[in-house]
Scaffold this active site. Structure first.
Site, PDB file in Angstrom:
ATOM      1  N   GLY A  90       0.888  -1.278  -0.273  1.00  0.00           N
ATOM      2  CA  GLY A  90       0.035   0.042   0.010  1.00  0.00           C
ATOM      3  C   GLY A  90       0.839   1.176   0.029  1.00  0.00           C
ATOM      4  N   THR A  91       0.241   2.216  -0.698  1.00  0.00           N
ATOM      5  CA  THR A  91       1.107   3.478  -0.788  1.00  0.00           C
ATOM      6  C   THR A  91       0.309   4.589  -1.521  1.00  0.00           C
ATOM      7  OG1 THR A  91       3.390   4.638  -1.238  1.00  0.00           O
ATOM      8  CG2 THR A  91       1.986   3.011  -2.996  1.00  0.00           C
ATOM      9  N   THR A  92       0.685   5.945  -1.661  1.00  0.00           N
ATOM     10  CA  THR A  92      -0.135   6.748  -2.270  1.00  0.00           C
ATOM     11  C   THR A  92       1.166   7.706  -2.723  1.00  0.00           C
ATOM     12  OG1 THR A  92      -2.107   6.666  -0.715  1.00  0.00           O
ATOM     13  CG2 THR A  92      -1.634   8.675  -2.424  1.00  0.00           C
ATOM     14  N   SER A 133      -2.403   2.486  -3.624  1.00  0.00           N
ATOM     15  CA  SER A 133      -3.372   1.854  -3.272  1.00  0.00           C
ATOM     16  C   SER A 133      -4.518   3.117  -2.583  1.00  0.00           C
ATOM     17  CB  SER A 133      -3.309   1.004  -1.981  1.00  0.00           C
ATOM     18  OG  SER A 133      -2.763   1.632  -0.867  1.00  0.00           O
ATOM     19  N   LYS A 158      10.190   7.988  -0.309  1.00  0.00           N
ATOM     20  CA  LYS A 158       9.576   7.298  -1.823  1.00  0.00           C
ATOM     21  C   LYS A 158       9.783   8.138  -2.748  1.00  0.00           C
ATOM     22  CE  LYS A 158       5.991   4.736   0.638  1.00  0.00           C
ATOM     23  NZ  LYS A 158       4.430   4.447   0.839  1.00  0.00           N
TER      24      LYS A 158
END
EC number: 3.4.25.1
Length: 284
Positions: free
Chosen positions: A64-66, A201, A104
């Site tokens: 999961g990440t944005t 996600s 990131k």
């Protein structure tokens, strides 16, 4: 002692033997001190509970990440315009939060970055490969590589490994002689150019904010607040996103990294702007 040789001990066989023994002795084992895990977290027990044979679950960690990026033009002569790149900092392995401080936004060039979404190891490794290629290109050709060329090399490299289990969803964003550009690249070798892009996600939540508030022309403050707000909303609606918001502003002349912003503080600031009281007051 330093500087002594075996010839210095030729008259004393005992000292010579001892010196040889000291030289060929195995080195002492290194003593590494690692940080202790937070209280209450026992990885072994966690794995047995969630992924043992009796748990009924396969060991397929959900990620999961944005991450998001968008291009905007300056609204006033005092603004710089360019590209805003914003990301969260949570790394998750299914239900287990493995890190809260992952960067990131990875550097590729002086005014070019790549974002991470998917498997952390895959993203970090292949981004380093792209960064090395860009550096070698600039040394060989005596000119900066374009964002289009860097993203094309990235996509071609990943295409050669398609179907082998890679998990990469990245955005290559930067400023070159053609202006600000954003390319989305994934582990299947797909590549497309976008003005507004979000991967991860929590991307649907981020798109909800971007679609409502994005404007082609904005001030620098408006653009930065939009990036922060989109990440903040994603972290509150997506369990795979969280931590802090890291933001990078790429202008025609420089790459500016802003200090990390705690998403909880951003949530309270947003509530204050709306005049909404979100303080928890349990009813007795």
């Amino acid at each position: 002692m330093w500087g002594e040789t075996f010839d210095d001990f030729e008259n004393d066989e005992g000292e010579m033997a001892m010196a040889k023994q000291n030289l060929i002795a195995e080195p002492a084992r290194a003593d590494f001190t690692f940080a202790k895990l937070p209280l209450g977290i026992q990885p072994v027990d966690f794995m047995k509970t969630h992924f043992a044979e009796t748990a009924g679950k396969s060991m397929q960690f959900r990620k999961g990440t944005t991450t998001l990026a968008f291009v905007y033009e300056p609204a006033t002569p005092a603004d710089k315009g360019g590209i805003i790149v914003a990301v969260d900092s949570r790394a998750s392995s299914g239900e287990y939060i493995s890190s809260k401080s992952v960067m990131k936004i990875l550097d590729i060039g002086d005014r070019m970055v790549a974002t991470m979404a998917g498997g952390a190891a895959d993203c970090q490794f292949w981004t380093r490969i792209v960064a090395k290629y860009c550096t070698l290109y600039e040394l060989r050709e005596k000119t900066s590589i374009t964002v289009s060329a860097a993203s094309k090399y990235f996509a071609n490299t990943l295409y050669g490994y398609r179907g082998q289990g890679l998990s990469v969803g990245s955005m290559v964003a930067g400023y070159d002689k053609k202006g600000p550009q954003i390319f989305k690249v994934d582990s299947e070798g797909d590549r497309c150019q976008l003005k507004v892009c979000s991967v991860g996600s929590g991307s649907l939540n981020a798109y909800g904010i971007l679609d409502n508030h994005y404007k082609p022309k904005m001030t620098d403050d408006e653009a930065r607040k939009l990036g922060l707000r989109a990440i903040m909303h994603a972290t509150y609606r997506d369990s795979g996103s969280g931590g802090v918001c890291n933001l990078c502003h790429i202008t025609p002349t420089e790459k500016i990294r802003l200090p990390p912003m705690d998403v909880s503080k951003l949530w309270y600031e947003f509530a204050d702007e709306l005049g909404r009281d979100i303080t928890y007051n349990p009813v007795e």
